[in-house]
Design a protein around this motif. Structure first.
Motif, PDB file in Angstrom:
ATOM      1  N   LEU A 108       3.172   3.009  -4.833  1.00 26.35           N
ATOM      2  CA  LEU A 108       3.119   1.549  -4.725  1.00 26.35           C
ATOM      3  C   LEU A 108       3.578   1.073  -3.353  1.00 26.35           C
ATOM      4  CD1 LEU A 108       4.479   0.671  -8.276  1.00 26.35           C
ATOM      5  CD2 LEU A 108       2.126   0.359  -7.473  1.00 26.35           C
ATOM      6  N   ALA A 109       4.559   1.772  -2.772  1.00 26.69           N
ATOM      7  CA  ALA A 109       4.999   1.423  -1.418  1.00 26.69           C
ATOM      8  C   ALA A 109       3.850   1.603  -0.434  1.00 26.69           C
ATOM      9  CB  ALA A 109       6.193   2.280  -1.012  1.00 26.69           C
ATOM     10  N   GLY A 110       3.046   2.647  -0.633  1.00 25.79           N
ATOM     11  CA  GLY A 110       1.891   2.852   0.233  1.00 25.79           C
ATOM     12  C   GLY A 110       0.806   1.812   0.015  1.00 25.79           C
ATOM     13  N   VAL A 111       0.600   1.417  -1.232  1.00 23.21           N
ATOM     14  CA  VAL A 111      -0.417   0.403  -1.524  1.00 23.21           C
ATOM     15  C   VAL A 111      -0.042  -0.925  -0.881  1.00 23.21           C
ATOM     16  CG1 VAL A 111      -1.504  -0.967  -3.359  1.00 23.21           C
ATOM     17  CG2 VAL A 111      -1.133   1.487  -3.684  1.00 23.21           C
ATOM     18  N   GLY A 112       1.258  -1.274  -0.965  1.00 30.85           N
ATOM     19  CA  GLY A 112       1.709  -2.542  -0.418  1.00 30.85           C
ATOM     20  C   GLY A 112       1.056  -3.725  -1.104  1.00 30.85           C
ATOM     21  N   ARG A 113       0.664  -4.718  -0.303  1.00 28.31           N
ATOM     22  CA  ARG A 113       0.048  -5.934  -0.845  1.00 28.31           C
ATOM     23  C   ARG A 113      -1.465  -5.940  -0.679  1.00 28.31           C
ATOM     24  NH1 ARG A 113       3.818  -9.857  -1.912  1.00 28.31           N
ATOM     25  NH2 ARG A 113       5.928  -9.483  -1.115  1.00 28.31           N
ATOM     26  N   ARG A 114      -2.019  -4.792  -0.342  1.00 31.75           N
ATOM     27  CA  ARG A 114      -3.452  -4.765  -0.040  1.00 31.75           C
ATOM     28  C   ARG A 114      -4.322  -4.708  -1.290  1.00 31.75           C
ATOM     29  NH1 ARG A 114      -3.966   0.068   3.974  1.00 31.75           N
ATOM     30  NH2 ARG A 114      -2.461   0.920   2.491  1.00 31.75           N
ATOM     31  N   ALA A 115      -3.734  -4.397  -2.449  1.00 34.83           N
ATOM     32  CA  ALA A 115      -4.502  -4.348  -3.699  1.00 34.83           C
ATOM     33  C   ALA A 115      -3.619  -4.828  -4.841  1.00 34.83           C
ATOM     34  CB  ALA A 115      -4.987  -2.924  -3.974  1.00 34.83           C
ATOM     35  N   ARG A 116      -4.244  -5.345  -5.872  1.00 35.90           N
ATOM     36  CA  ARG A 116      -3.513  -5.651  -7.103  1.00 35.90           C
ATOM     37  C   ARG A 116      -3.026  -4.344  -7.723  1.00 35.90           C
ATOM     38  NH1 ARG A 116      -7.925  -8.059 -10.631  1.00 35.90           N
ATOM     39  NH2 ARG A 116      -6.301  -7.863 -12.226  1.00 35.90           N
TER      40      ARG A 116
END
Length: 364
Positions: A108-116
């Motif tokens: 989730l840290a890698g995903v960040g705010r770029r995807a739901r």
């Protein structure tokens, strides 16, 4: 929509892998662009020391599946998350045990705010909890954009962890049954009573097999046998000793180990009913599996089992962790004509509508 599912898939065994794979197929059939990010090992060996894989697929594998996540490579969690965030509109992390919260936080840290993001929780908290479980799950579910649980009770548990911070939805777990790839239709059940009951699944204390043994010794007719089939968490010695103590060791067969899909028809064909004596439950595919093989189900009212079994129609229900009530259900089942009457009403589930409703909730 571009969707990434993070969870187990073939060659891993069990309901979690089947569910992830079936969900991927169903989403793709709706026109979504789907990818599955799976693991080099489904669980750390310390938590699951047995064999984690099957040699033959128990459903149709999903072609767009990567298996690069590793429990012992934390930097890889973040890198995978970065890749998912760049490629997907929605990232779904499939939660089977609280220990998965640690790598998922890295993802989730890698995903960040770029995807739901959404946490799909098979169990928000385990039935047999250990210190730290609630803390791990609280940290995880507060880091996602939404939570999907599999029962109202589990949704309440999730809300207790996140408060008003994160929306929590729930949907019944739809059918996702194991089947050998070259298997034909399940043959229709027929013939008279087999004079044998079946427990099937991973054998853990919350499943209540000890309660079943006591009820079986108390009320099952003397010519009826019982098969306990599945992987035994911690071994079978304690239950074997209990069967001997109760005087039914000669009537109880223990089939230890994972039962592959191609052996399920034979196992279910030997039984009059599947018995699910759970002390607690969220949802179980075993009711659907029994109905697929034409068997009625004797179950407790734990979790969603009471919604899956029509009491007095295609099975019998009793109170959880209650030897007397289960013994009465076994006695009623073997009263003249009752087993045949219940079997005649069994119908396999139609998976289409439950999956449509499930995906609607998942996508919000």
């Amino acid at each position: 929509m571009r969707i990434c599912l993070v969870g187990p898939a073939h060659p891993y065994k069990g309901g979690g892998a089947l569910h992830t794979t079936e969900l991927a197929h169903r989403l793709a059939a709706r026109g979504h662009e789907v990818a599955v990010e799976s693991w080099r090992a489904q669980y750390p060996a310390l938590l699951y020391p047995g064999r984690q894989t099957v040699s033959a697929p128990e459903g149709e594998p999903f072609s767009a599946t990567r298996r690069e996540l590793s429990w012992n490579r934390p930097l890889g969690w973040w890198r995978a998350g970065r890749r998912m965030g760049a490629a997907a509109d929605l990232v779904v992390v499939t939660v089977l045990i609280p220990a998965q919260a640690v790598p998922y936080l890295g993802v989730l840290a890698g995903v960040g705010r770029r995807a739901r993001t959404l946490a799909l929780c098979h169990n928000v908290l385990p039935h047999e909890r250990r210190r730290g479980d609630a803390a791990l799950m609280r940290t995880l579910v507060r880091r996602v954009g939404a939570v999907l649980a599999h029962s109202p009770e589990q949704a309440r548990t999730a809300r207790g962890l996140v408060g008003e911070r994160v929306p929590v939805r729930w949907a019944p777990l739809p059918p996702h049954l194991p089947r050998a790839r070259d298997a034909g239709p399940v043959p229709a059940a027929g013939g008279g009573p087999r004079r044998r009951l079946l427990f099937f699944g991973i054998v853990r204390p919350y499943k209540g097999v000890d309660v079943l043994l006591r009820a079986f010794a108390r009320s099952a007719p003397a010519d009826v046998g019982l098969t306990v089939a599945g992987e035994f968490w911690g071994g079978s010695r304690e239950l074997r000793d209990l069967a001997a103590e109760l005087g039914v060791a000669d009537r109880v067969g223990f089939r230890e180990g994972y039962v592959p899909a191609d052996e399920l028809p034979g196992l279910f064909a030997e039984a009059d009913a599947l018995v699910l004596p759970y002390r607690s439950a969220t949802a179980s595919q075993n009711v659907h599996l029994a109905h697929e093989h034409g068997l009625p189900v004797i179950a407790t009212r734990a979790g969603a089992l009471a919604d899956q079994v029509a009491d007095g129609k295609d099975g019998l229900l009793c109170a959880p962790d209650d030897v007397d009530d289960l013994a009465d259900a076994l006695r009623r089942f073997y009263s003249p004509g009752e087993a045949e009457r219940l079997r005649a009403a069994v119908r396999p589930a139609d998976p289409g509508p439950p999956w449509e409703a499930y995906i609607d909730e998942l996508l919000g």
